[in-house]
Design an enzyme around this catalytic site. Structure first.
Site, PDB file in Angstrom:
ATOM      1  N   HIS A   1     -10.704   0.638  -2.891  1.00  0.00           N
ATOM      2  CA  HIS A   1     -12.049   0.694  -2.326  1.00  0.00           C
ATOM      3  C   HIS A   1     -13.088   1.255  -3.284  1.00  0.00           C
ATOM      4  O   HIS A   1     -12.823   2.246  -3.979  1.00  0.00           O
ATOM      5  CB  HIS A   1     -12.052   1.578  -1.072  1.00  0.00           C
ATOM      6  CG  HIS A   1     -11.207   1.057   0.046  1.00  0.00           C
ATOM      7  ND1 HIS A   1     -11.206  -0.258   0.429  1.00  0.00           N
ATOM      8  CD2 HIS A   1     -10.352   1.703   0.894  1.00  0.00           C
ATOM      9  CE1 HIS A   1     -10.381  -0.409   1.455  1.00  0.00           C
ATOM     10  NE2 HIS A   1      -9.847   0.752   1.747  1.00  0.00           N
TER      11      HIS A   1
ATOM     12  N   LYS B   1      -6.939  -5.148  -2.824  1.00  0.00           N
ATOM     13  CA  LYS B   1      -7.683  -5.565  -1.630  1.00  0.00           C
ATOM     14  C   LYS B   1      -8.670  -4.476  -1.222  1.00  0.00           C
ATOM     15  O   LYS B   1      -8.582  -3.337  -1.685  1.00  0.00           O
ATOM     16  CB  LYS B   1      -6.732  -5.881  -0.478  1.00  0.00           C
ATOM     17  CG  LYS B   1      -5.900  -4.697   0.014  1.00  0.00           C
ATOM     18  CD  LYS B   1      -4.884  -5.158   1.040  1.00  0.00           C
ATOM     19  CE  LYS B   1      -4.065  -4.018   1.598  1.00  0.00           C
ATOM     20  NZ  LYS B   1      -4.819  -3.077   2.434  1.00  0.00           N
TER      21      LYS B   1
ATOM     22  N   ASP C   1       0.786  -1.244   0.000  1.00  0.00           N
ATOM     23  CA  ASP C   1       0.000   0.000   0.000  1.00  0.00           C
ATOM     24  C   ASP C   1       0.818   1.293   0.000  1.00  0.00           C
ATOM     25  O   ASP C   1       0.510   2.233   0.753  1.00  0.00           O
ATOM     26  CB  ASP C   1      -0.952   0.006   1.201  1.00  0.00           C
ATOM     27  CG  ASP C   1      -1.963  -1.125   1.170  1.00  0.00           C
ATOM     28  OD1 ASP C   1      -1.928  -1.927   0.225  1.00  0.00           O
ATOM     29  OD2 ASP C   1      -2.786  -1.211   2.105  1.00  0.00           O
TER      30      ASP C   1
ATOM     31  N   HIS D   1     -10.467   7.216   1.266  1.00  0.00           N
ATOM     32  CA  HIS D   1      -9.120   7.034   0.748  1.00  0.00           C
ATOM     33  C   HIS D   1      -9.073   5.902  -0.275  1.00  0.00           C
ATOM     34  O   HIS D   1      -9.901   4.990  -0.255  1.00  0.00           O
ATOM     35  CB  HIS D   1      -8.137   6.712   1.891  1.00  0.00           C
ATOM     36  CG  HIS D   1      -8.433   5.415   2.591  1.00  0.00           C
ATOM     37  ND1 HIS D   1      -9.427   5.295   3.546  1.00  0.00           N
ATOM     38  CD2 HIS D   1      -7.903   4.175   2.449  1.00  0.00           C
ATOM     39  CE1 HIS D   1      -9.474   4.047   3.975  1.00  0.00           C
ATOM     40  NE2 HIS D   1      -8.564   3.347   3.326  1.00  0.00           N
TER      41      HIS D   1
ATOM     42  N   CYS E   1      -2.032  -2.314   7.869  1.00  0.00           N
ATOM     43  CA  CYS E   1      -2.023  -3.289   6.777  1.00  0.00           C
ATOM     44  C   CYS E   1      -0.747  -4.129   6.727  1.00  0.00           C
ATOM     45  O   CYS E   1      -0.802  -5.323   6.412  1.00  0.00           O
ATOM     46  CB  CYS E   1      -2.249  -2.583   5.450  1.00  0.00           C
ATOM     47  SG  CYS E   1      -3.896  -1.825   5.348  1.00  0.00           S
TER      48      CYS E   1
ATOM     49  N   ASP F   1      -4.697  -0.857  -1.659  1.00  0.00           N
ATOM     50  CA  ASP F   1      -6.056  -0.640  -1.178  1.00  0.00           C
ATOM     51  C   ASP F   1      -6.874  -0.165  -2.382  1.00  0.00           C
ATOM     52  O   ASP F   1      -6.440   0.759  -3.091  1.00  0.00           O
ATOM     53  CB  ASP F   1      -6.039   0.459  -0.100  1.00  0.00           C
ATOM     54  CG  ASP F   1      -6.486  -0.045   1.259  1.00  0.00           C
ATOM     55  OD1 ASP F   1      -6.660  -1.261   1.429  1.00  0.00           O
ATOM     56  OD2 ASP F   1      -6.662   0.791   2.159  1.00  0.00           O
TER      57      ASP F   1
ATOM     58  N   HIS G   1     -17.561   2.372   0.427  1.00  0.00           N
ATOM     59  CA  HIS G   1     -16.896   1.427   1.332  1.00  0.00           C
ATOM     60  C   HIS G   1     -17.248   1.671   2.798  1.00  0.00           C
ATOM     61  O   HIS G   1     -17.398   2.820   3.241  1.00  0.00           O
ATOM     62  CB  HIS G   1     -15.380   1.491   1.153  1.00  0.00           C
ATOM     63  CG  HIS G   1     -14.666   0.320   1.741  1.00  0.00           C
ATOM     64  ND1 HIS G   1     -13.988   0.383   2.921  1.00  0.00           N
ATOM     65  CD2 HIS G   1     -14.581  -0.970   1.312  1.00  0.00           C
ATOM     66  CE1 HIS G   1     -13.477  -0.807   3.195  1.00  0.00           C
ATOM     67  NE2 HIS G   1     -13.824  -1.642   2.234  1.00  0.00           N
TER      68      HIS G   1
END
Length: 265
Positions: free
Chosen positions: A59, A133, A12, A108, A178, A57, A63
């Protein structure tokens, strides 16, 4: 043992965590994500990893982790904070089912946005693999292996098996969120896991220390980037990693023994 197969997993390193909406330097530990770019890039330039993974990440806009979405789903009666009073970084409990504890973050890493892109100064090597993810709007996903409820895995699990990976070198953002969740899942999945400390930055000092303890007590190793090349090349063999492998072999034998009806070795 003689020739481990090594993966470098960079977690990330995205714009929003460095200079964007969830810039970790604004969190309580006040650590600067930009500082990891140089040591990470040096490892990519100087160490011959068998496979390099970049996680992102990724999203959807609705989310569950976003503070501005907190009123879109009912909260459980046991939630310590109600939707009207919830603030960024608070933890609420959504009704589910099942009830689900969730820390609230600023919006984010929304899919296809600038904030979700890997930082422009991060080196991207040829034949590397990107793993996405946090794509399910209903559950967060700190670990690169699984979502937080272990409902579904990412592509990482199958990729590691396909490539015969034995050792995973983990770094990135954020150390205590994470990165820590990923290292814990790597260890529980049986991988020899090495956390590269100077290639990570975190959110909360207490949680960073807790992450260190979790990795160490589960037979992982915490190193500095200058130590990695010798480890990958087999010149530096850590006893903790040998012990981790021995324990995994013992556990595997016990499972096989149960299935076959024989006594374990």
């Amino acid at each position: 043992i003689v020739r481990p197969t090594n993966a470098f997993l960079i977690v990330d390193v995205q714009n929003d965590f460095i200079t964007g909406s969830l810039n970790i330097s604004n969190c309580s530990a006040q650590q600067n994500g930009l500082e990891i770019l140089a040591p990470v890039n040096k490892l990519l330039d100087t160490v011959d990893f068998d496979t390099v993974f970049y996680s992102l990440d990724w999203h959807p806009s609705d989310h569950v982790s976003f503070i501005d979405n907190v009123k879109k789903r009912p909260l459980h009666h046991s939630s310590p904070v109600d939707a009207d009073n919830a603030q960024v970084y608070d933890t609420v409990i959504f009704a589910g089912p099942p009830p689900m504890k969730q820390r609230l973050w600023p919006r984010h890493c929304v899919q296809d946005s600038w904030g979700a892109e890997l930082h422009k100064d991060l080196k991207i090597v040829e034949n590397s693999i990107k793993v996405y993810k946090g794509t399910n709007p209903e559950v967060d996903s700190y670990s690169v292996f699984w979502d937080n409820k272990k409902l579904s895995d990412t592509t990482l699990c199958s990729q590691l098996k396909t490539k015969g990976i034995t050792d995973i070198y983990v770094c990135g953002l954020a150390f205590d969120v994470c990165v820590g969740a990923t290292a814990a899942d790597a260890l529980s999945a049986g991988y020899r896991t090495i956390l590269i400390e100077d290639c990570c930055r975190g959110v909360d000092l207490k949680d960073i220390e807790s992450t260190r303890q979790t990795v160490s007590t589960n037979n992982g190793v915490i190193v500095q980037s200058r130590e990695v090349k010798a480890m990958v090349e087999g010149r530096d063999r850590r006893p903790e990693l040998g012990y981790k492998l021995a324990m995994e072999l013992k556990n595997s034998d016990s499972v096989l023994a149960q299935r076959s009806g024989r006594r374990p070795i």
